[in-house]
Design an enzyme around this catalytic site. Structure first.
Site, PDB file in Angstrom:
ATOM      1  N   ASP A 299       0.818  -1.215   0.000  1.00 38.20           N
ATOM      2  CA  ASP A 299       0.000   0.000   0.000  1.00 38.20           C
ATOM      3  C   ASP A 299       0.853   1.266   0.000  1.00 38.20           C
ATOM      4  OD1 ASP A 299       0.829  -0.871   2.602  1.00 38.20           O
ATOM      5  OD2 ASP A 299      -0.383   0.734   3.467  1.00 38.20           O
ATOM      6  N   GLU A 300       0.249   2.319  -0.445  1.00 38.14           N
ATOM      7  CA  GLU A 300       0.780   3.681  -0.313  1.00 38.14           C
ATOM      8  C   GLU A 300       2.260   3.780  -0.679  1.00 38.14           C
ATOM      9  OE1 GLU A 300      -2.067   5.358   3.233  1.00 38.14           O
ATOM     10  OE2 GLU A 300      -0.363   4.138   3.845  1.00 38.14           O
TER      11      GLU A 300
HETATM   12  C1  TNX Z   1      -3.716   4.114   5.759  1.00 36.99           C
HETATM   13  S1  TNX Z   1      -5.053   2.013   4.370  1.00 36.99           S
HETATM   14  C2  TNX Z   1      -2.788   3.116   5.874  1.00 36.99           C
HETATM   15  C3  TNX Z   1      -2.034   2.995   7.140  1.00 36.99           C
HETATM   16  C4  TNX Z   1      -2.475   3.990   8.162  1.00 36.99           C
HETATM   17  C5  TNX Z   1      -3.970   4.180   8.094  1.00 36.99           C
HETATM   18  C6  TNX Z   1      -4.518   5.090   9.132  1.00 36.99           C
HETATM   19  C7  TNX Z   1      -3.606   1.422   4.390  1.00 36.99           C
HETATM   20  C8  TNX Z   1      -3.410   0.173   3.745  1.00 36.99           C
HETATM   21  N1  TNX Z   1      -2.596   2.112   4.972  1.00 36.99           N
HETATM   22  O1  TNX Z   1      -0.646   3.108   6.879  1.00 36.99           O
HETATM   23  O2  TNX Z   1      -2.103   3.525   9.412  1.00 36.99           O
HETATM   24  O3  TNX Z   1      -4.300   4.689   6.828  1.00 36.99           O
HETATM   25  O4  TNX Z   1      -5.910   5.109   9.090  1.00 36.99           O
END
Ligand code: TNX
Length: 488
Positions: A299-300
């Site tokens: 993710d991200e």
């Molecule tokens: C998004 S959603 C993230 C996390 C954070 C979270 C906080 C996702 C896969 N990753 O790194 O902790 O938001 O709500």
């Protein structure tokens, strides 16, 4: 919800309920519990059921050869086999109670139902329940990276989630702030990035040694919960790079970070050390994990170019298969061509085509965790002392009133593996904080995943939920007394 309890006053609500008001059974000091069929896995279920009934009613049924409460494992009954591994049949009659299932997981699920049905006087409402889950995967997630939870705390969490027939515990073991699982050959991961001050804003140290992780996994397995370990890559790796700067292509020290920014770190797709590291980690996590799944995050990865993301996954996806595991990743992973066995975990709040529908069309299964419905780290309301708000407020009703098969075009019932409620821990400082954010909302996700759609009803749910107030209080669970519920 006030007593008397009705048959069916259970969370998640059972698939079929046939009350018989003349057939109530009362558990007394003379009641005994017998096991029919295989002893081994069933004995643990029986012991935990006795404990739950004792907590509920104050009387403790004896385990005996013959009993008026009977747990029967029958691996040949066609009707039971049709209910699948987690299905069960529970018959409560005046002369006794029989819980039957074709597999131990079904007996365990049925025992949760039975325990919920007992009132303070030991009365069990008469009739017959036939039950089985809608979806095979009903999960909760603990983020050990931003705030570490100890083995005992994780076990306590497991004890509370199984009440709602949650059957997977996803452990988010690594992130930018900390690395929480010991890996042979890479000792600094935990020595440095599991050390003091590696939680968000410098809160507490901690990591799991291999033996401790195995202890958690075994404890979960005894309760029919499969642990899904996550090693987040190629982003969310700053803590690994602090421990080993070569993973960032650097030879000078890198300063740790315990703020809550995301999307700034990346493994290097063009460097051999990346894959040596990934393989050592995946081999070890696979070795320690008997369950089928290994979650690689994905993710991200804003600090990874598209091309590098492709390259990285094309080399790492096969490693998960090489060590015998089925890969799970957050939905960003669906941007690449995935093996059919890959599982995609969808968290987006607005429908957008991330390739998830395409992956589903190619045979991948999806775990639904839309943040605006399942993220246990979102605030309940604006006054909530804990939590984030980027996905909006998440009150209990909102956590309940949605359907995973309607969330994303191209991802219908057949594409669903299940649902999961993740608890990210940036704002948490204790297990009590985790419980406050989890309960009662996890009960809503559990019912969304287990119960047939046609059986779900918000007014019924909030009435059934009310009876958990005294139960949680008695067990010392720091649940949120949501104002939408008329707590008993
Ligand atoms: C998004 S959603 C993230 C996390 C954070 C979270 C906080 C996702 C896969 N990753 O790194 O902790 O938001 O709500």
């Amino acid at each position: 919800m006030k007593e008397p309890l009705q048959l069916g006053d259970v969370i998640p609500v059972p698939a079929q309920v046939h009350p018989d008001p003349d057939a109530d059974f009362t558990v007394t000091a003379d009641t005994s519990l017998a096991i029919r069929g295989l002893r081994d896995p069933v004995e643990g279920i029986a012991r935990r059921l006795v404990q739950a009934l004792a907590e509920r009613t104050g009387v403790r049924p004896r385990l005996a050869e013959d009993g008026d409460l009977a747990l029967c494992l029958d691996e040949t009954d066609a009707g039971l086999l049709r209910l699948g591994d987690e299905g069960y049949e529970l018959v409560i009659a005046q002369h006794g109670v029989t819980l039957r299932a074709a597999a131990p997981a079904g007996l365990s699920a049925g025992a949760q139902t039975l325990a919920q049905l007992a009132d303070r006087n030991g009365r069990l409402p008469g009739g017959r329940i036939v039950d089985r889950p809608r979806l095979p995967f009903r999960g909760a997630m603990l983020d050990l990276a931003r705030h570490f939870f100890t083995v005992d705390e994780i076990k306590r969490y497991i004890d509370e989630i199984v009440v709602f027939k949650i059957n997977h515990l996803h452990l988010h073991l690594t992130d930018d702030q900390g690395w929480r699982l010991e890996i042979p050959g890479w000792p600094r991961l935990t020595e440095v990035s599991g050390g003091a001050g590696t939680g968000v804003d410098g809160a507490g140290p901690g990591f799991l040694r291999a033996k401790e992780y195995a202890d958690v996994v075994a404890y979960a397995a005894e309760r029919f919960v499969t642990v899904v370990p996550e090693i987040d890559m190629p982003g969310h790796v700053h803590a690994a790079q602090v421990a080993y700067p070569e993973l960032a292509g650097r030879d000078e020290p890198i300063a740790p970070r315990t703020d809550t920014e995301v999307g700034y770190s990346s493994l290097l797709a063009g460097c051999d050390v990346t894959y040596a590291f990934a393989e050592d980690v995946i081999r070890e996590v696979a070795r320690l994990t008997p369950g089928p799944f290994l979650h690689i995050g994905g993710d991200e990865a804003q600090a990874t170019t598209r091309a590098d993301y492709q390259t990285f996954l094309s080399r790492v996806l096969p490693l998960v298969g090489k060590y015998g595991k089925r890969v799970v990743g957050w939905h960003e992973m669906a941007a690449v061509d995935l093996p059919e066995a890959a599982v995609v975990q969808y968290w987006r709040i607005e429908p957008a085509d991330d390739g998830v529908a395409r992956a589903a069309a190619r045979g991948s299964k999806v775990i639904m965790s839309p943040a605006d419905r399942t993220y246990l780290d979102m605030k309940y309301d604006p006054d909530c002392r804990l939590g984030l708000e980027w996905a909006g407020m998440l009150d209990v009703e909102r956590a309940y009133r949605w359907d995973p098969a309607e969330r994303l075009p191209g991802v219908g019932e057949e594409a669903l593996l299940g649902v999961e409620a993740p608890l990210w821990s940036e704002t948490l400082r204790s297990m009590a904080d985790a419980e406050f954010m989890t309960f009662p909302r996890l009960a809503a996700t559990a019912e969304v995943g287990w119960s047939p759609r046609a059986r779900r009803d918000w007014d019924s749910f909030r009435r059934r939920l009310a009876s958990f107030g005294p139960r949680w209080t008695a067990r010392g669970v720091a649940f949120h007394r949501a104002s939408a519920i008329d707590w008993n």
